[in-house]
Scaffold this motif. Sequence first.
Motif, PDB file in Angstrom:
ATOM      1  N   LEU A  92     -12.221 -49.870  -7.281  1.00 52.52           N
ATOM      2  CA  LEU A  92     -12.887 -48.764  -7.973  1.00 52.52           C
ATOM      3  C   LEU A  92     -14.296 -48.566  -7.446  1.00 52.52           C
ATOM      4  O   LEU A  92     -14.754 -47.435  -7.262  1.00 52.52           O
ATOM      5  N   ILE A  93     -14.989 -49.690  -7.205  1.00 52.65           N
ATOM      6  CA  ILE A  93     -16.350 -49.590  -6.663  1.00 52.65           C
ATOM      7  C   ILE A  93     -16.314 -48.930  -5.293  1.00 52.65           C
ATOM      8  O   ILE A  93     -17.107 -48.029  -4.985  1.00 52.65           O
ATOM      9  N   ALA A  94     -15.348 -49.388  -4.491  1.00 48.59           N
ATOM     10  CA  ALA A  94     -15.249 -48.815  -3.141  1.00 48.59           C
ATOM     11  C   ALA A  94     -14.924 -47.331  -3.199  1.00 48.59           C
ATOM     12  O   ALA A  94     -15.531 -46.509  -2.500  1.00 48.59           O
ATOM     13  N   VAL A  95     -13.955 -47.003  -4.065  1.00 51.35           N
ATOM     14  CA  VAL A  95     -13.579 -45.592  -4.192  1.00 51.35           C
ATOM     15  C   VAL A  95     -14.744 -44.763  -4.712  1.00 51.35           C
ATOM     16  O   VAL A  95     -15.030 -43.660  -4.235  1.00 51.35           O
ATOM     17  N   SER A  96     -15.441 -45.366  -5.726  1.00 56.83           N
ATOM     18  CA  SER A  96     -16.592 -44.665  -6.289  1.00 56.83           C
ATOM     19  C   SER A  96     -17.655 -44.425  -5.225  1.00 56.83           C
ATOM     20  O   SER A  96     -18.206 -43.334  -5.105  1.00 56.83           O
ATOM     21  N   SER A  97     -17.914 -45.491  -4.427  1.00 58.99           N
ATOM     22  CA  SER A  97     -18.910 -45.361  -3.359  1.00 58.99           C
ATOM     23  C   SER A  97     -18.472 -44.315  -2.354  1.00 58.99           C
ATOM     24  O   SER A  97     -19.271 -43.505  -1.878  1.00 58.99           O
ATOM     25  N   TYR A  98     -17.186 -44.380  -2.046  1.00 62.08           N
ATOM     26  CA  TYR A  98     -16.661 -43.429  -1.061  1.00 62.08           C
ATOM     27  C   TYR A  98     -16.820 -41.997  -1.561  1.00 62.08           C
ATOM     28  O   TYR A  98     -17.279 -41.113  -0.844  1.00 62.08           O
ATOM     29  N   TRP A  99     -16.457 -41.800  -2.854  1.00 62.18           N
ATOM     30  CA  TRP A  99     -16.561 -40.447  -3.398  1.00 62.18           C
ATOM     31  C   TRP A  99     -18.013 -40.013  -3.518  1.00 62.18           C
ATOM     32  O   TRP A  99     -18.345 -38.848  -3.329  1.00 62.18           O
ATOM     33  N   HIS A 100     -18.870 -41.001  -3.862  1.00 62.49           N
ATOM     34  CA  HIS A 100     -20.296 -40.658  -3.944  1.00 62.49           C
ATOM     35  C   HIS A 100     -20.794 -40.200  -2.580  1.00 62.49           C
ATOM     36  O   HIS A 100     -21.509 -39.202  -2.461  1.00 62.49           O
ATOM     37  N   LEU A 101     -20.382 -40.940  -1.566  1.00 65.27           N
ATOM     38  CA  LEU A 101     -20.778 -40.566  -0.205  1.00 65.27           C
ATOM     39  C   LEU A 101     -20.210 -39.197   0.149  1.00 65.27           C
ATOM     40  O   LEU A 101     -20.890 -38.333   0.714  1.00 65.27           O
ATOM     41  N   LEU A 102     -18.948 -39.015  -0.231  1.00 63.96           N
ATOM     42  CA  LEU A 102     -18.285 -37.743   0.081  1.00 63.96           C
ATOM     43  C   LEU A 102     -18.986 -36.587  -0.622  1.00 63.96           C
ATOM     44  O   LEU A 102     -19.245 -35.530  -0.028  1.00 63.96           O
ATOM     45  N   ILE A 103     -19.303 -36.801  -1.914  1.00 64.21           N
ATOM     46  CA  ILE A 103     -19.965 -35.741  -2.680  1.00 64.21           C
ATOM     47  C   ILE A 103     -21.338 -35.451  -2.107  1.00 64.21           C
ATOM     48  O   ILE A 103     -21.757 -34.290  -1.994  1.00 64.21           O
ATOM     49  N   THR A 104     -22.045 -36.525  -1.724  1.00 66.15           N
ATOM     50  CA  THR A 104     -23.369 -36.336  -1.125  1.00 66.15           C
ATOM     51  C   THR A 104     -23.258 -35.498   0.144  1.00 66.15           C
ATOM     52  O   THR A 104     -24.039 -34.563   0.369  1.00 66.15           O
ATOM     53  N   GLN A 105     -22.277 -35.843   0.956  1.00 65.07           N
ATOM     54  CA  GLN A 105     -22.093 -35.082   2.201  1.00 65.07           C
ATOM     55  C   GLN A 105     -21.752 -33.631   1.898  1.00 65.07           C
ATOM     56  O   GLN A 105     -22.265 -32.706   2.544  1.00 65.07           O
ATOM     57  N   LYS A 106     -20.880 -33.421   0.902  1.00 63.30           N
ATOM     58  CA  LYS A 106     -20.486 -32.060   0.554  1.00 63.30           C
ATOM     59  C   LYS A 106     -21.681 -31.271   0.030  1.00 63.30           C
ATOM     60  O   LYS A 106     -21.841 -30.085   0.319  1.00 63.30           O
ATOM     61  N   ASN A 107     -22.513 -31.961  -0.782  1.00 65.50           N
ATOM     62  CA  ASN A 107     -23.697 -31.284  -1.307  1.00 65.50           C
ATOM     63  C   ASN A 107     -24.635 -30.877  -0.181  1.00 65.50           C
ATOM     64  O   ASN A 107     -25.233 -29.795  -0.212  1.00 65.50           O
ATOM     65  N   GLN A 108     -24.775 -31.759   0.795  1.00 65.89           N
ATOM     66  CA  GLN A 108     -25.624 -31.431   1.939  1.00 65.89           C
ATOM     67  C   GLN A 108     -25.052 -30.241   2.701  1.00 65.89           C
ATOM     68  O   GLN A 108     -25.785 -29.336   3.123  1.00 65.89           O
ATOM     69  N   GLN A 109     -23.731 -30.258   2.859  1.00 63.64           N
ATOM     70  CA  GLN A 109     -23.092 -29.131   3.542  1.00 63.64           C
ATOM     71  C   GLN A 109     -23.279 -27.849   2.748  1.00 63.64           C
ATOM     72  O   GLN A 109     -23.539 -26.775   3.302  1.00 63.64           O
ATOM     73  N   LEU A 110     -23.164 -27.979   1.404  1.00 61.82           N
ATOM     74  CA  LEU A 110     -23.323 -26.815   0.537  1.00 61.82           C
ATOM     75  C   LEU A 110     -24.737 -26.258   0.641  1.00 61.82           C
ATOM     76  O   LEU A 110     -24.938 -25.036   0.703  1.00 61.82           O
ATOM     77  N   ALA A 111     -25.732 -27.169   0.660  1.00 64.55           N
ATOM     78  CA  ALA A 111     -27.127 -26.732   0.769  1.00 64.55           C
ATOM     79  C   ALA A 111     -27.361 -26.011   2.092  1.00 64.55           C
ATOM     80  O   ALA A 111     -28.044 -24.978   2.150  1.00 64.55           O
ATOM     81  N   ALA A 112     -26.774 -26.569   3.152  1.00 68.00           N
ATOM     82  CA  ALA A 112     -26.921 -25.930   4.465  1.00 68.00           C
ATOM     83  C   ALA A 112     -26.277 -24.547   4.470  1.00 68.00           C
ATOM     84  O   ALA A 112     -26.831 -23.574   5.010  1.00 68.00           O
TER      85      ALA A 112
END
Lengths: 282, 202
Positions: free
Chosen positions: A106-126
């Motif tokens: 769960l921690i790994a998945v959570s971290s992965y999703w957090h990373l994924l969401i962060t990346q998506k947010n950065q893409q969204l901002a761009a």
Amino acid sequence: MMCQQASELIPLYVVGGLSDNEARQLQSHLATGCPGCNAMLTEFTTVGATLALMLPPAQPNPDVHASLMARIARHKDSVEPRTPGLLRRWYAMSGLAAAIVLAATLIAVSSYWHLLITQKNQQLAAMQDRLDAVKSNVNSLTAKYQAAVQTTALLQLQIKQSEMTRKMFMAKQLQVVALAGKPVDKHAVGRIFYNAKTHMWQFCAMGLKPLPPTKTYELWFITKDHTKKAAGTFNVDASGDGMLTAAVGQNMDQVSAVAVTDEPAGGVAVPTGSIQLIGTLQ
Amino acid sequence: MRQCFSWGVNGLSVQSQSADDYVLMEAIAAGDPAAMDRLYKKYSGLLLAVCQRIVNNRTDAEEVLLDVFWELWRRASRYEASRGAPVTYLITLARSRAIDRKRSSKTGSLHQVDVGELANLNVRANQAADSPGQAVEFAEQGELIRTAMESLPSPQRKTLEMAYFDGLSHSEIAAKAQLPLGTVKSHIRLGLIHLRDILRKG
């Protein structure tokens, strides 16, 4: 499962000969982290792999290498991100170990999703930045378009006026009234072109002094009984040129004189200013 | 210290080559095609031999080889150094995928290569290796393993080969060799333990 039992199964496990039930039991034991049995598994896995060295190495077709490298070049981003090793062996565990693995998962998945969401947010901002830039560009183009439309309308109006002027000048029943700048300005002159058929007339002035914004020039028709009728207001440009076009219902035959006075901006019903141009009809 | 177990068993290793493999695996996990190129050139001959031995078909073996390296490229991050050297991982992966191919296609005919026959194929081995030095190393390693296998009692050796290279279950081996299931398991277990002990002595 005890270590003794596990140690008997590990050599068989390495060559893939255990039943599903035996394999699950052994995997569960290994998943507890038993150091001795895990070391034994690593050692026998290596021993099994050494059997491959009995075989004479073959020479792969060069196409295999080319296909591999081409596929890698096409899918360079296909490398799976690194994940905890426990994640891959969760199925082999039970009880507390499985709970620990589940938590790690769960921690790994959570971290992965957090990373994924962060990346998506950065893409969204761009993307938002690019969208804002596009909007700004569209607004600029829209303003230019509107300015062009206004310019076009003005040009069309000028063309229309020019066409009307041309037709007026080409009319057979054209009368011309000359106005002189006496007594105020000797250099100023004026002309009225009157089309007796359409009752349209056009007034042109040259050499008049530009007026302040609070004032305007006003044209007057003076009839034979000395009545002064306002015919419209106009302003001149920096060179003193001005123009006025209008239709008059009255017959110009009743007009004996034409005058231009300077009046308050907007014009007046009765002349109050001084005469700038004046002319009489013959 | 011999160079035979650069990836290997307790107390025997060639640190430089082994360390290089670990570096390559890390680089591949990070998405470095050049590292994959190097690892392919280093071990593709060995892995193709494993695949070909199992599927008994050159074309299928090369397809499996391509699949193995492609899987390695995509999932190199799954490799755990604590589970063994990179080459152990590669051989285990190639063997597993080749057995899968064999079971799915049902086209491979089982055959066994006698250890003694393999000793005559060193010329091909030398030609297939990535470099002369590596060829010598593979040949030396192969010679040691063959010697170790030849020292095994024949039933143990043959049973071990059927299990490892033919991918047969213990029951299938028992039926084929006309041996009790318990005896088959015992042969495999004792054969691997005997082989391990020989390799430990180096």
